[in-house]
Design a protein around this motif. Sequence first.
Motif, PDB file in Angstrom:
ATOM      1  N   ALA A 369       0.918  -1.356  -0.082  1.00 13.61           N
ATOM      2  CA  ALA A 369       0.197  -0.268  -0.083  1.00 13.61           C
ATOM      3  C   ALA A 369       1.112   1.563   0.062  1.00 13.61           C
ATOM      4  CB  ALA A 369      -1.251  -0.292   0.852  1.00 13.61           C
ATOM      5  N   LEU A 370       0.194   2.301  -0.304  1.00 13.22           N
ATOM      6  CA  LEU A 370       0.650   3.751   0.119  1.00 13.22           C
ATOM      7  C   LEU A 370       0.113   4.557   1.025  1.00 13.22           C
ATOM      8  CD1 LEU A 370       2.430   4.884  -3.735  1.00 13.22           C
ATOM      9  CD2 LEU A 370       2.967   4.145  -1.665  1.00 13.22           C
ATOM     10  N   ILE A 371       0.372   4.027   2.395  1.00 13.99           N
ATOM     11  CA  ILE A 371      -0.226   4.734   3.036  1.00 13.99           C
ATOM     12  C   ILE A 371       0.316   5.443   4.528  1.00 13.99           C
ATOM     13  CG2 ILE A 371      -1.825   4.226   4.895  1.00 13.99           C
ATOM     14  CD1 ILE A 371      -2.796   1.515   4.087  1.00 13.99           C
ATOM     15  N   GLU A 372      -0.041   7.207   4.649  1.00 18.53           N
ATOM     16  CA  GLU A 372       1.068   7.691   4.569  1.00 18.53           C
ATOM     17  C   GLU A 372       1.327   7.992   6.312  1.00 18.53           C
ATOM     18  OE1 GLU A 372       2.507  12.339   4.239  1.00 18.53           O
ATOM     19  OE2 GLU A 372       0.832  11.301   3.169  1.00 18.53           O
ATOM     20  N   LYS A 373      -0.611   7.396   7.080  1.00 13.57           N
ATOM     21  CA  LYS A 373      -0.403   7.852   8.329  1.00 13.57           C
ATOM     22  C   LYS A 373      -1.371   6.070   8.885  1.00 13.57           C
ATOM     23  CE  LYS A 373      -1.290  12.262   9.356  1.00 13.57           C
ATOM     24  NZ  LYS A 373      -2.787  13.103   8.154  1.00 13.57           N
ATOM     25  N   ILE A 430     -18.928   4.925   0.626  1.00 13.45           N
ATOM     26  CA  ILE A 430     -19.611   3.733   2.415  1.00 13.45           C
ATOM     27  C   ILE A 430     -18.817   4.689   3.371  1.00 13.45           C
ATOM     28  CG2 ILE A 430     -21.111   2.264   1.175  1.00 13.45           C
ATOM     29  CD1 ILE A 430     -18.917   0.323   2.561  1.00 13.45           C
ATOM     30  N   ASN A 431     -17.662   5.226   3.107  1.00 10.45           N
ATOM     31  CA  ASN A 431     -17.273   5.909   3.841  1.00 10.45           C
ATOM     32  C   ASN A 431     -16.376   5.220   4.585  1.00 10.45           C
ATOM     33  OD1 ASN A 431     -17.610   8.429   2.763  1.00 10.45           O
ATOM     34  ND2 ASN A 431     -20.069   8.781   4.476  1.00 10.45           N
ATOM     35  N   ALA A 432     -15.909   3.917   3.879  1.00 11.19           N
ATOM     36  CA  ALA A 432     -15.058   3.308   4.902  1.00 11.19           C
ATOM     37  C   ALA A 432     -13.721   3.629   5.428  1.00 11.19           C
ATOM     38  CB  ALA A 432     -15.684   1.398   4.358  1.00 11.19           C
ATOM     39  N   THR A 433     -13.094   3.117   6.857  1.00 12.82           N
ATOM     40  CA  THR A 433     -11.775   3.980   7.249  1.00 12.82           C
ATOM     41  C   THR A 433     -10.845   3.437   6.291  1.00 12.82           C
ATOM     42  OG1 THR A 433     -13.084   4.088   9.296  1.00 12.82           O
ATOM     43  CG2 THR A 433     -10.884   4.121   9.224  1.00 12.82           C
ATOM     44  N   ALA A 434     -10.822   2.356   5.723  1.00 14.33           N
ATOM     45  CA  ALA A 434     -10.444   1.782   5.069  1.00 14.33           C
ATOM     46  C   ALA A 434     -10.668   0.372   4.344  1.00 14.33           C
ATOM     47  CB  ALA A 434      -8.702   0.486   5.982  1.00 14.33           C
ATOM     48  N   LEU A 435      -9.696  -0.108   3.034  1.00 10.37           N
ATOM     49  CA  LEU A 435     -10.145  -1.264   2.588  1.00 10.37           C
ATOM     50  C   LEU A 435      -9.163  -2.360   2.347  1.00 10.37           C
ATOM     51  CD1 LEU A 435     -11.670  -3.208   0.418  1.00 10.37           C
ATOM     52  CD2 LEU A 435     -10.890  -1.494  -1.720  1.00 10.37           C
ATOM     53  N   ILE A 436      -9.361  -3.330   2.656  1.00  3.98           N
ATOM     54  CA  ILE A 436      -8.037  -3.945   2.252  1.00  3.98           C
ATOM     55  C   ILE A 436      -8.362  -5.161   1.332  1.00  3.98           C
ATOM     56  CG2 ILE A 436      -7.247  -6.495   3.257  1.00  3.98           C
ATOM     57  CD1 ILE A 436      -7.435  -5.123   6.569  1.00  3.98           C
ATOM     58  N   PHE A 437      -7.935  -5.305   0.031  1.00  3.78           N
ATOM     59  CA  PHE A 437      -8.471  -5.867  -0.967  1.00  3.78           C
ATOM     60  C   PHE A 437      -7.437  -7.357  -1.018  1.00  3.78           C
ATOM     61  CE2 PHE A 437      -8.674  -5.915  -5.521  1.00  3.78           C
ATOM     62  CZ  PHE A 437      -9.953  -6.496  -5.717  1.00  3.78           C
ATOM     63  N   VAL A 438      -8.081  -8.107  -1.220  1.00  2.00           N
ATOM     64  CA  VAL A 438      -7.599  -9.520  -1.603  1.00  2.00           C
ATOM     65  C   VAL A 438      -7.512 -10.080  -2.854  1.00  2.00           C
ATOM     66  CG1 VAL A 438      -7.443 -11.978  -0.544  1.00  2.00           C
ATOM     67  CG2 VAL A 438      -8.081 -10.188   0.634  1.00  2.00           C
ATOM     68  N   GLN A 439      -6.477 -10.191  -3.559  1.00  3.10           N
ATOM     69  CA  GLN A 439      -6.327 -10.646  -4.757  1.00  3.10           C
ATOM     70  C   GLN A 439      -5.487 -12.473  -4.399  1.00  3.10           C
ATOM     71  OE1 GLN A 439      -3.683  -7.227  -5.732  1.00  3.10           O
ATOM     72  NE2 GLN A 439      -4.987  -6.691  -7.723  1.00  3.10           N
ATOM     73  N   VAL A 454      -5.058  -1.704   1.664  1.00  7.09           N
ATOM     74  CA  VAL A 454      -3.956  -2.060   1.146  1.00  7.09           C
ATOM     75  C   VAL A 454      -4.051  -3.472   0.566  1.00  7.09           C
ATOM     76  CG1 VAL A 454      -2.066  -3.555   2.842  1.00  7.09           C
ATOM     77  CG2 VAL A 454      -3.276  -2.315   4.068  1.00  7.09           C
ATOM     78  N   ARG A 455      -3.578  -4.400  -0.020  1.00  2.00           N
ATOM     79  CA  ARG A 455      -3.779  -5.451  -1.607  1.00  2.00           C
ATOM     80  C   ARG A 455      -3.106  -6.619  -0.596  1.00  2.00           C
ATOM     81  NH1 ARG A 455      -4.800  -3.602  -6.813  1.00  2.00           N
ATOM     82  NH2 ARG A 455      -4.723  -1.053  -6.518  1.00  2.00           N
ATOM     83  N   ILE A 456      -3.121  -7.614  -0.410  1.00  4.65           N
ATOM     84  CA  ILE A 456      -2.577  -9.331   0.716  1.00  4.65           C
ATOM     85  C   ILE A 456      -3.483  -9.682  -0.285  1.00  4.65           C
ATOM     86  CG2 ILE A 456      -3.306  -8.048   2.423  1.00  4.65           C
ATOM     87  CD1 ILE A 456      -5.569  -9.786   2.830  1.00  4.65           C
ATOM     88  N   ASP A 457      -2.658 -10.858  -0.512  1.00  2.00           N
ATOM     89  CA  ASP A 457      -3.117 -12.113  -1.324  1.00  2.00           C
ATOM     90  C   ASP A 457      -3.947 -13.157  -0.883  1.00  2.00           C
ATOM     91  OD1 ASP A 457      -1.461 -13.567   0.413  1.00  2.00           O
ATOM     92  OD2 ASP A 457       0.440 -13.979  -0.631  1.00  2.00           O
ATOM     93  N   LEU A 458      -4.068 -14.248  -1.647  1.00  3.70           N
ATOM     94  CA  LEU A 458      -5.277 -14.768  -1.169  1.00  3.70           C
ATOM     95  C   LEU A 458      -5.074 -15.769   0.170  1.00  3.70           C
ATOM     96  CD1 LEU A 458      -7.654 -15.884  -1.905  1.00  3.70           C
ATOM     97  CD2 LEU A 458      -6.892 -17.493  -3.786  1.00  3.70           C
ATOM     98  N   ILE A 459      -3.424 -16.199   0.212  1.00  2.37           N
ATOM     99  CA  ILE A 459      -3.658 -16.936   1.234  1.00  2.37           C
ATOM    100  C   ILE A 459      -3.455 -16.379   2.434  1.00  2.37           C
ATOM    101  CG2 ILE A 459      -1.189 -18.213   2.652  1.00  2.37           C
ATOM    102  CD1 ILE A 459      -0.594 -18.821  -0.406  1.00  2.37           C
ATOM    103  N   GLN A 460      -3.061 -15.092   2.727  1.00  5.51           N
ATOM    104  CA  GLN A 460      -3.617 -13.712   3.983  1.00  5.51           C
ATOM    105  C   GLN A 460      -4.573 -13.923   4.239  1.00  5.51           C
ATOM    106  OE1 GLN A 460      -0.113 -11.243   5.258  1.00  5.51           O
ATOM    107  NE2 GLN A 460       0.087 -11.086   3.204  1.00  5.51           N
ATOM    108  N   GLY A 461      -5.542 -13.427   3.113  1.00  2.45           N
ATOM    109  CA  GLY A 461      -6.831 -13.113   2.523  1.00  2.45           C
ATOM    110  C   GLY A 461      -7.926 -14.257   3.856  1.00  2.45           C
ATOM    111  N   THR A 462      -7.442 -15.296   3.209  1.00  4.88           N
ATOM    112  CA  THR A 462      -8.052 -16.658   3.595  1.00  4.88           C
ATOM    113  C   THR A 462      -8.498 -16.618   5.275  1.00  4.88           C
ATOM    114  OG1 THR A 462      -7.647 -17.886   2.067  1.00  4.88           O
ATOM    115  CG2 THR A 462      -8.687 -19.013   3.523  1.00  4.88           C
ATOM    116  N   LYS A 463      -6.829 -16.154   6.095  1.00  6.43           N
ATOM    117  CA  LYS A 463      -6.494 -16.413   7.300  1.00  6.43           C
ATOM    118  C   LYS A 463      -7.466 -15.304   7.736  1.00  6.43           C
ATOM    119  CE  LYS A 463      -2.075 -17.925   7.873  1.00  6.43           C
ATOM    120  NZ  LYS A 463      -0.751 -16.913   7.628  1.00  6.43           N
TER     121      LYS A 463
END
Length: 770
Positions: A369-373, A430-439, A454-463
């Motif tokens: 991701a590119l998240i500053e704070k 919908i004014n979400a605070t953050a999105l975790i996108f699983v690919q 934040v992008r994460i992979d499917l193995i982590q996404g499943t957990k």
Amino acid sequence: MGTGSQCFWILSLTLSLYFIHSTSSSHVYIVYLGHAHHTNPLLTYEHHVRHLASVFHSKEEAKEAMVYSYKHSLSGFAATLNASQAAILTNTRGVISVFRSRMMKLCTTRSWDFMGLTLDYNGGTPLQLSHGEDVIVGVFDSGVWPESPSFHEEPGTPLVPKRWKGACERGDDFDPKKHCNRKLIGAKYFKSGFERSYGKIDKTKNPEYISARDILGHGTHTASTAAGSRVRTAGLSGAAGGVARGGAPRARLAVYKVCWSYGGEGACAEADVLAAFDEAVRDGVDVISASIGRKAPARLESAAGVGSFHAVQMGVSVVFAAGNAGPDLSTVDNVFPWGISVAASTLDRSFPTEILVDGDGAASFVGEALIEKGVSGALARTRDFFYNGICDMDNRNLTGRSASGLILVCFSNDGSETLSVRAEYAASLINATALIFVQPITRPLAALSIVPVVRIDLIQGTKLGKLNYGTKLHIRPSETALKRSSAPMVAAFSSRGPSSISPDFLKPDISAPGVNILASWSPKAPPTIFPGDSRSIKWNMLSGTSMSCPHVSGVVALIKSAHPLWSPAAIRSALLTTAHNTDIYGDGIAVEASEKSADPFDIGSGHIDPLKALDPGLIYDTTTQDYVNFLCNMGYSEAQLQAMVICPQVRCPDEPEPNWNINYPSISVSDLRCATTVKRTLKNVGHSKTAVYYVSVVKPHGVEVVVWPRVLMFSPFKEEITYRVTMSPLKISRGRYDFGSITWSDGFHHVRSPLVVQVNTNEVLTASVI
Ligand SMILES: *[C@@H]1O[C@H](CO)[C@@H](O)[C@H](O)[C@H]1NC(C)=O
Ligand SMILES: *[C@@H]1O[C@H](CO)[C@@H](O)[C@H](O)[C@H]1NC(C)=O
Ligand SMILES: CC(=O)N[C@H]1CO[C@H](CO)[C@@H](O)[C@@H]1O
């Protein structure tokens, strides 16, 4: 992923509008007449009007229909015609081809299905040997933001080269005195073709500058990548900080704006692109960098094909983006044998971003991701916000509940493939605070977003999916990590070979960085294309073959500066034969998404190695006759070819010369059924006129390869030597591709050519067995 649709969505939008605009069945056509043999451009213009008038009732009507008269480096014109007029012109003497001026688009991923990354030069490639200050790079794109520090004139920059005939054109917020300097030496814009198709540019509806000023950001990005001056403090969102500079930081820049804002993206009319080729070559550019492409099918009869043919004949190198339609085969664009088509690969930099689970010190996830704070929120249930549980921005599917304070987890493979940009926009609605996108795979793409993503992979996404709703999550600020992942890797989106025009020369040619590239940006272009994003930034990270193309253009400028007399083909050969095929760990280059080894359809000859390319030892110098032989095979007549070349002594060979015999720096033979011999000619350009090179061969699977001679002895009397490669199929195969290589070495230089063979023996062998 890589649906390839990013090359189409804007096109379908624009086409439908086009039909609303046009009152009859007239379109802009390009009528191509060949080389500009007239020395007086006015004569050519008169000639064009007369020619065009043959399908109109009067000369005045013809003048009105004409959009451009191309007369500097090629001859032809663009005009609004109906189909019957176009058909008549096609069959008129002297006309080589007539084709529709279609819209090209920028080969960036800044669109709905891919967005934003950058080009960064942290650590920099060690290119201090040569600065390229005598070389002029022409960039065909959406213009330039001249105030960007990348276009500042460095102290001590010498005067503009005397041979420069270009200009800095006045226009909206563009003052030649103020905005051009010894760095940015040219700025022109071409809009007639665009306006003929889409109507006059209406700045109240669609903000634009009627000048070379860039409102989209893309042109500023590519120009600064190719030849931006050194700038400290480049950076974005606290990440990727450092010194930014173009590939040839002292080269001169000439900007040709051919792409105009249209629905938030760029559309580039072929009639305008061809006008830019016509003028840029006359102006005196040495390299043309064009990060633009068209939707399939690839065609020779196109502004890119025709324009680059004439540019290369005049000694100007043309570098194109290979396109972003990968990973499917045969998606590669701009496949002309005289150009360079560039694939995209990753840098060794990533932006790991940690997600911590409250109350469970052990559980944490790492994404990109590119998240500053840092942000915190509770894990949300998607079904509470979307009727079908699919994160999508379609209004009808929103429950209307607010996700404020919550972190949304969206899976790309929910339902039909969910696009991360649509999910991102949905999260913002919908004014979400953050999105975790699983690919399914970790794709090291980072981009500025409107909500933290934040992008994460499917193995982590499943957990992550097993955690209870309401679990508190903390997303930490992104780090910038170097050398943590293997690099380069071929980007999943990068378009793949073989060329759909002819599989008998290899495309793409080479790969260069095109993922998460940080470069200058237009402050008028928000970092995302979402409505309501009003942020202004000076640097942006983008991904696409749009970004890898100017990397190669910059290196071409350096080679040109070191070797001013080398032809575009010699420069291309130097780039290709020195490209490397291993990553930073010495392992083979992998393909993103699969981690499998890349092959020449992914990366051509390999990944660019700028330093080695300055001293290749030997080169394959492709000649005009090679290109003529190719065009003869493509059905051009001798008379047409004589009108196209500068030196009209060309002939089609009595026996057709197969395309695999084009003296290309790679070898590709499709449809190998029986023993086939390919020839190549090498020229010694090393420091020593006397040199001995030995061959080593990596045979493709199931193919016998014999190279003759096996030793090449160059001397002052023997600068060029031809060798032959005989390939014989040893297996039964129905059209599988196999890969090998041929390398010539004197112990210091390694002149490598990939070998691509498609054995097609199924019928032959079966028949002989029976
Ligand atoms: C095409 O344009 C010409 C010249 O204006 C006109 O004479 C002809 O009828 C048109 N043809 C069609 C099919 O519209
Ligand atoms: C999100 O916030 C905006 C601005 O505060 C508000 O107008 C909108 O209704 C909110 N959306 C939801 C789904 O709560
Ligand atoms: C994009 C999407 O998911 N659209 C869905 C929105 O909801 C309607 C009805 O629930 C579906 O039919 C759509 O497919």
